[in-house]
Design a protein around this motif. Structure first.
Motif, short mmCIF file in Angstrom:
data_model
loop_
_atom_site.label_atom_id
_atom_site.label_comp_id
_atom_site.label_asym_id
_atom_site.label_seq_id
_atom_site.Cartn_x
_atom_site.Cartn_y
_atom_site.Cartn_z
N ASP A 182 35.75 0.33 -25.08
CA ASP A 182 34.92 0.11 -26.44
C ASP A 182 34.65 1.56 -27.02
O ASP A 182 34.93 1.83 -28.35
CB ASP A 182 33.68 -0.38 -26.34
CG ASP A 182 33.64 -2.03 -25.86
OD1 ASP A 182 34.38 -2.49 -26.27
OD2 ASP A 182 32.61 -2.22 -25.34
N ALA B 254 33.72 -0.42 -32.82
CA ALA B 254 34.15 -0.98 -31.28
C ALA B 254 35.21 -1.98 -31.23
O ALA B 254 35.89 -2.14 -30.62
CB ALA B 254 33.01 -1.24 -30.26
N LEU C 102 29.10 -6.54 -30.30
CA LEU C 102 28.47 -5.94 -29.05
C LEU C 102 27.02 -6.41 -28.90
O LEU C 102 26.29 -6.84 -29.97
CB LEU C 102 28.29 -4.38 -29.25
CG LEU C 102 29.56 -3.41 -29.36
CD1 LEU C 102 29.48 -1.99 -29.73
CD2 LEU C 102 30.45 -3.63 -27.88
N ILE D 157 28.02 -1.05 -24.02
CA ILE D 157 29.38 -0.91 -24.18
C ILE D 157 30.12 -0.77 -23.00
O ILE D 157 29.40 -0.23 -22.23
CB ILE D 157 29.95 0.38 -25.28
CG1 ILE D 157 29.01 1.71 -24.94
CG2 ILE D 157 29.41 0.01 -26.64
CD1 ILE D 157 29.55 2.87 -25.38
N SER E 246 29.27 -2.31 -33.95
CA SER E 246 30.41 -3.24 -33.37
C SER E 246 31.74 -3.28 -34.28
O SER E 246 32.70 -3.37 -33.45
CB SER E 246 29.66 -4.87 -33.77
OG SER E 246 28.65 -5.14 -32.75
#
Ligand code: GLU
Length: 341
Positions: free
Chosen positions: A231, A174, A178, A227, A171
């Motif tokens: 992302d 990104a 997530l 995702i 996460s």
């Protein structure tokens, strides 16, 4: 008079300096027309129907095959996109270098070499044979064996904590929280006999460092994280930006570990097609059977693509073509511009 001449000379020198800087900037801008190349790559390959969805994980066969997204994220956080950028697909193997990076962050890169391995296998991503024929067993963090080993190496107090560390890390790459696609997780875990065999084999050879079923569960959850193409581009741009997420500004990995991580991606990111990929695109990259690919131009930007139809090696057909096109157009490649498409 003398003074006047010197003065006017320095004025005209300043003006021409600005002119040169301005022209340079314009040329650099033209050479880096990210939006044009993203649009081109999308248009050029959007109607290509070669390859097929992965179906050994039953639910992956239900992902609409025509979806196609192309995104560039730069190290200063700019996004250029075409096509599908919101649809959430399962990250699958693209997650693997990111969890390897977590192991590096916790224990340093030496552990990857000594406890997993860094050689390409020359065999499919889910090969049980590789576990038998190579002394390192797990061989590298990009194939299933090495990725399950990487999950087992994450320092954690419990299965819950292991999962939290793995998912928080992805996460952070990104730049948003997530979530697992639970249907994908169930479909994959219910049919994970091959990966379970790999986990147990590794454990048998003392090359797995947690309970095998725990490693398998956390690994499968990791692969089932949802995702979108954007992302994925930001995850790559974080690697291009020396480990700092360019959108959130958060440091995810120490810059000193980036070279080793990108080397793993270059040598092994395309499974048994890694040599072909370096030959034709020259970019450290990672693919996944969910249809995602991320390619990193170190210190510069990242390209992410999503297209579910795969070639026999498990790599997304349109994604490969789109990235090759963009790399060739922008003249970027690890060893110099690569014009081959
Ligand atoms: N979760 C998938 C598996 O274990 C990952 C494979 C891939 O994306 O290549 O088979």
């Amino acid at each position: 008079d003398m003074l006047n001449t010197t003065f006017s000379r320095s004025i005209s020198a300043t003006i021409s300096l600005f002119l040169v800087l301005f022209l340079n900037a314009t040329v650099a801008q033209a050479a880096r027309d990210y939006q044009r190349v993203v649009d081109e790559a999308y248009e050029k390959f959007k109607d290509l129907k070669d390859g097929a969805n992965a179906n050994y994980i039953p639910i992956l066969d239900t992902v609409p095959s025509d979806l196609f997204g192309v995104v560039i994220a730069t190290r200063d956080g700019k996004i250029y996109s075409a096509g599908e950028i919101k649809y959430e697909f399962s990250i699958q193997s693209v997650s693997k270098p990111f969890t390897a990076s977590l192991v590096m962050a916790q224990q340093g890169p030496k552990v990857i070499r000594e406890k997993i391995g860094v050689e390409p296998t020359g065999l499919p991503f889910n090969s049980r044979l590789a576990v038998e024929i190579y002394d390192s067993r797990s061989v590298n963090p990009s194939v299933n064996a090495g990725a399950i080993a990487a999950v087992s190496l994450v320092q954690a107090d419990s299965e819950k904590d292991r999962w939290k560390k793995v998912s928080d890390n992805i996460s952070a790459y990104a730049g948003r929280d997530l979530k697992v696609l639970e249907e994908v997780y169930n479909s994959e875990y219910e049919t994970a006999w091959g990966n379970r065999a790999i986990a147990n084999l590794l454990y048998n050879y003392e090359r797995l460092y947690s309970d095998p079923e725990e490693a398998l569960r956390v690994y499968t959850r990791q692969c089932s994280i949802g995702i979108n193409t954007k992302d994925l581009a930001i995850m790559g741009a974080t690697l291009a930006n020396e480990g700092v997420n360019p959108v959130t500004g958060k440091k995810v990995l120490d810059s000193e570990h980036i070279p080793e991580l990108l080397a793993i991606m270059a040598a092994t990111g395309f499974y048994d097609e890694s040599g072909e990929w370096m030959y034709s695109a020259g970019l450290p990259s990672k693919t996944g059977v969910g249809g995602g690919i991320v390619a990193v131009i170190p210190g510069d930007f990242a390209i992410a693509t999503f297209s579910p139809r795969l070639n026999p090696a498990g790599n997304s057909v349109r994604g490969m073509k789109a990235i090759q096109h963009i790399a060739a157009e922008l003249g970027v490649g690890l060893y110099g511009p690569n014009t081959r498409e």
